[in-house]
Design a protein around this motif. Structure first.
Motif, PDB file in Angstrom:
ATOM      1  N   GLY A   1       0.830  -1.200   0.000  1.00 51.46           N
ATOM      2  CA  GLY A   1       0.000   0.000   0.000  1.00 51.46           C
ATOM      3  C   GLY A   1       0.858   1.241   0.000  1.00 51.46           C
TER       4      GLY A   1
ATOM      5  N   ARG B   1      -3.923   3.486   1.586  1.00 50.88           N
ATOM      6  CA  ARG B   1      -4.494   2.991   0.345  1.00 50.88           C
ATOM      7  C   ARG B   1      -3.738   1.728  -0.079  1.00 50.88           C
ATOM      8  NH1 ARG B   1      -4.502   7.447  -4.019  1.00 50.88           N
ATOM      9  NH2 ARG B   1      -2.260   7.253  -3.650  1.00 50.88           N
ATOM     10  N   LEU B   2      -4.479   0.689  -0.450  1.00 46.15           N
ATOM     11  CA  LEU B   2      -3.870  -0.556  -0.885  1.00 46.15           C
ATOM     12  C   LEU B   2      -3.482  -0.473  -2.362  1.00 46.15           C
ATOM     13  CD1 LEU B   2      -6.042  -3.385   0.756  1.00 46.15           C
ATOM     14  CD2 LEU B   2      -3.715  -2.696   1.365  1.00 46.15           C
ATOM     15  N   THR B   3      -2.350  -1.045  -2.701  1.00 47.12           N
ATOM     16  CA  THR B   3      -1.930  -1.180  -4.095  1.00 47.12           C
ATOM     17  C   THR B   3      -2.001  -2.624  -4.555  1.00 47.12           C
ATOM     18  OG1 THR B   3       0.383  -1.335  -3.361  1.00 47.12           O
ATOM     19  CG2 THR B   3      -0.435   0.843  -3.989  1.00 47.12           C
TER      20      THR B   3
END
Length: 626
Positions: free
Chosen positions: A442, A462-464
């Motif tokens: 993230g 935020r997750l990637t």
């Protein structure tokens, strides 16, 4: 022209609503302030209904408040509601009734929103504008309140709940529900095993019902005449929780790590022998409970024993330093000097310079910086701390004060005028502190505070990838290092909720230490997530034509019509431009032909007005009349 009728609203978790009263002085404590004050035609407007629904998940609460105002008078009125939010509360939605249904507000740059509101208001149609004023204060302007009619306003806000002695606490102020025609209140706590308990006003009337892994309760009253506060508590199993939610194509998360009660209780810290007091002496200081602040300062100095204290009064220009030698904790000279302070003028809170030898600064201020460029405070050496203290209640800009103090090794202390000793204990203690965050899978992680005064460490990001790992390293209140690892699973992310907007609000809070330097970032993230900030407002307009005219993206229900209307306008402009070019070419050709005639040429023919000319003249006249 009609005289403006003003309304004053108090936002208290989770109850924002309540009775109409005549104008009176606003108290420092929001619980003592009137919900609605009418400065003109006081008996014409009444709060007819207040419906409040709160949903709690872990340490997050989201509250929806729907208020129905009735105008029993014979005049068209404008409503203006000014209301403070508590530290940790944030507005995430707003809607107004248009033609019998609720229309959601959309974000707009602050200046543009004011221009649109005032232009449309002159047409006597239905705009509404919600904007941030100073600190954590907000203003809602609604027009019109029709004679003999009603208007409905819906506000949505979320907040981080405090954890104390292993229990989450949710205070509900019912003081201002007195006199409302119909009061409806409901609460649903999700993912909670133990039944909540209630104390205070109406506690005996609440019956909790077990529902799908949680609990719910509700009450309804007509012409409620009670007062006081209802407090709800429920145990937290001391388990870390991670919430994920999808927003567009992205997945956001919020992780909560409760601190065990033993870790949350801090121990005393060593005190320096050379400190400086930064005392905000501007006109806004009149809204602070300065006696409560002086009481805290007196007890702090008593704990110092023997020390050198420097005093700097902050105004538009910092005053010369006054120095006091403290012996046996006697603060009489310092306090006597402060009581002679005259409070006036503007404030430039960054207008001071660090003093040599000073090891600790105490900033007493509401954080409202209204002079100069609103810069960040001066940088301090790593071993020098700054604490921010205030007794201004909701009048303070707690976001800026928190960022200023935590960036300089201290933290924010809000002084409760009824128990100043709690603030003293906080000031003299070494609380738990988040030291480092590592995120795998993230990015863009952010924390609301590195000093969790409410007993919970929170991190949003935020997750990637579909799954991530979060590692938190912190020093507990006993000085011991702690290391926690959390798994973030985004494969079953919720489709709705407050998580993305919470992440965005944490970033706005972080940037608030220097809002001018981060103005564009605040504007962009506020517009993207529909948040009210120093750079953006929320607006509701009546017709799709209004959105097109002011170039404001409308809510989802009007987007298709908005796109068609904008395309029609573009086509019309393109067609008009094409015809205008052809007309200019024809006139030029006519002029050439005239010049090529044999002398005497006669008078050059006067061109007849064309369709393009008339269309351009009509458009110009319409713009002039707006």
């Amino acid at each position: 022209m009609h005289r403006m009728t003003r309304f004053f609203l108090v936002a208290l978790a989770p109850l924002l609503a309540l009775p109409v009263s005549r104008a009176q002085q606003l108290s420092l404590d929001p619980q003592d302030a009137p919900l609605l004050s009418v400065t003109d035609d006081a008996n014409s407007v009444r709060l007819q209904q207040a419906k409040v629904d709160t949903i709690v998940l872990g340490g997050l609460a989201q509250t929806t408040v729907e208020l129905v105002f009735a105008n029993h008078g014979g005049r068209l009125l404008e409503g203006q509601l000014n209301f403070p939010l508590r530290d940790g509360q944030r507005i995430t939605g707003f809607a107004l009734d248009i033609d019998g249904h609720m229309r959601d507000a959309v974000p707009v740059p602050k200046a543009k929103g004011r221009v649109a509101f005032e232009a449309i208001e002159r047409k006597q149609v239905d705009p509404a504008l919600l904007e941030q004023t100073a600190g954590n204060h907000f203003r809602l302007r609604v027009y019109p309140l029709p004679p003999g009619g009603t208007r409905t306003v819906r506000l949505v806000y979320s907040e981080d709940l405090a954890l104390s002695q292993g229990k989450y606490r949710l205070p509900v102020s019912l003081t201002h529900a007195r006199g409302v025609d119909v009061l409806q209140w409901s609460l649903r706590i999700q993912a909670a095993d133990a039944m909540p308990t209630a104390s205070g006003t109406l506690a005996r009337e609440l019956a909790f019902k077990r529902v799908a892994g949680g609990w719910e309760t509700a009450l309804q009253r007509k012409r409620y005449e009670g007062r006081g506060t209802l407090e709800l508590q429920w145990p937290n199993e001391q388990q870390a929780r991670v919430y994920t939610q999808q927003w567009g194509d992205e997945i956001y998360f919020l992780a909560e790590q409760p601190l065990p009660p033993a870790m949350a209780m801090p121990k005393r810290r060593p005190l320096p022998q050379n400190v400086a007091i930064l005392w905000d002496s501007s006109a806004s200081a009149r809204n602070r409970n300065r006696e409560a602040e002086l009481s805290v300062l007196s007890r702090y100095v008593a704990a110092l024993g023997t020390a050198e204290v420097s005093l700097i009064r902050l105004r538009d220009v910092a005053e010369p330093v006054q120095r006091f030698s403290i012996r046996d904790g006697d603060a009489s000279g310092l306090l006597g000097s402060l009581r002679e302070t005259i409070y006036d003028g503007a404030s430039q809170l960054a207008g001071w310079k660090p003093l040599p030898g000073v090891r600790e600064y105490l900033l007493f201020s509401d954080g409202l910086d209204n002079y100069g460029s609103q810069q960040d405070l001066p940088a301090l050496p790593p071993d020098v701390r700054l604490y921010a203290l205030h007794a201004a209640g909701a009048h303070a800009d707690a976001l800026r004060l928190r960022q200023w103090s935590e960036a300089r090794g201290g933290h924010l202390i809000a002084i409760d005028s009824t128990s100043p000793q709690a603030a003293v204990d906080d000031l003299l203690s070494a609380p738990a502190q988040l030291l480092d965050v590592e995120l795998v899978g993230g990015d863009d992680w952010v924390v609301p505070t590195r000093v969790p005064r409410d007993g919970v460490l929170r991190v949003a990001g935020r997750l990637t990838t579909q799954q991530g790992q979060l590692r938190l390293r912190y020093r507990d209140s006993q000085g011991q290092m702690q290391d926690v690892k959390l798994t973030i699973d985004g494969r079953q992310a919720a489709l709705s909720g407050p998580v993305p907007q919470t992440w965005a609000s944490y970033w706005i809070s972080r940037w608030s230490a220097d809002p001018q330097a981060h103005a564009e970032q605040i504007r962009q993230i506020s517009e993207r997530f529909g948040l009210v900030s120093a750079q953006t407002s929320l607006i509701v307009l009546e017709t799709v034509e209004d959105y097109v005219e002011h170039d404001i993206a409308p809510p989802a229900e009007l987007r298709e019509a908005f796109a068609l209307l904008r395309q029609r306008d573009r086509d019309q402009r393109d067609d008009l431009q094409h015809r205008r070019v052809e007309e200019v070419a024809a006139r030029f050709e006519q002029r050439i032909q005239w010049w090529e005639q044999v002398w005497p040429k006669g008078v050059m023919p006067r061109p007849e007005p064309t369709v393009a000319y008339e269309a351009a003249r009509s458009a110009s006249e319409a713009n002039r009349q707006r």
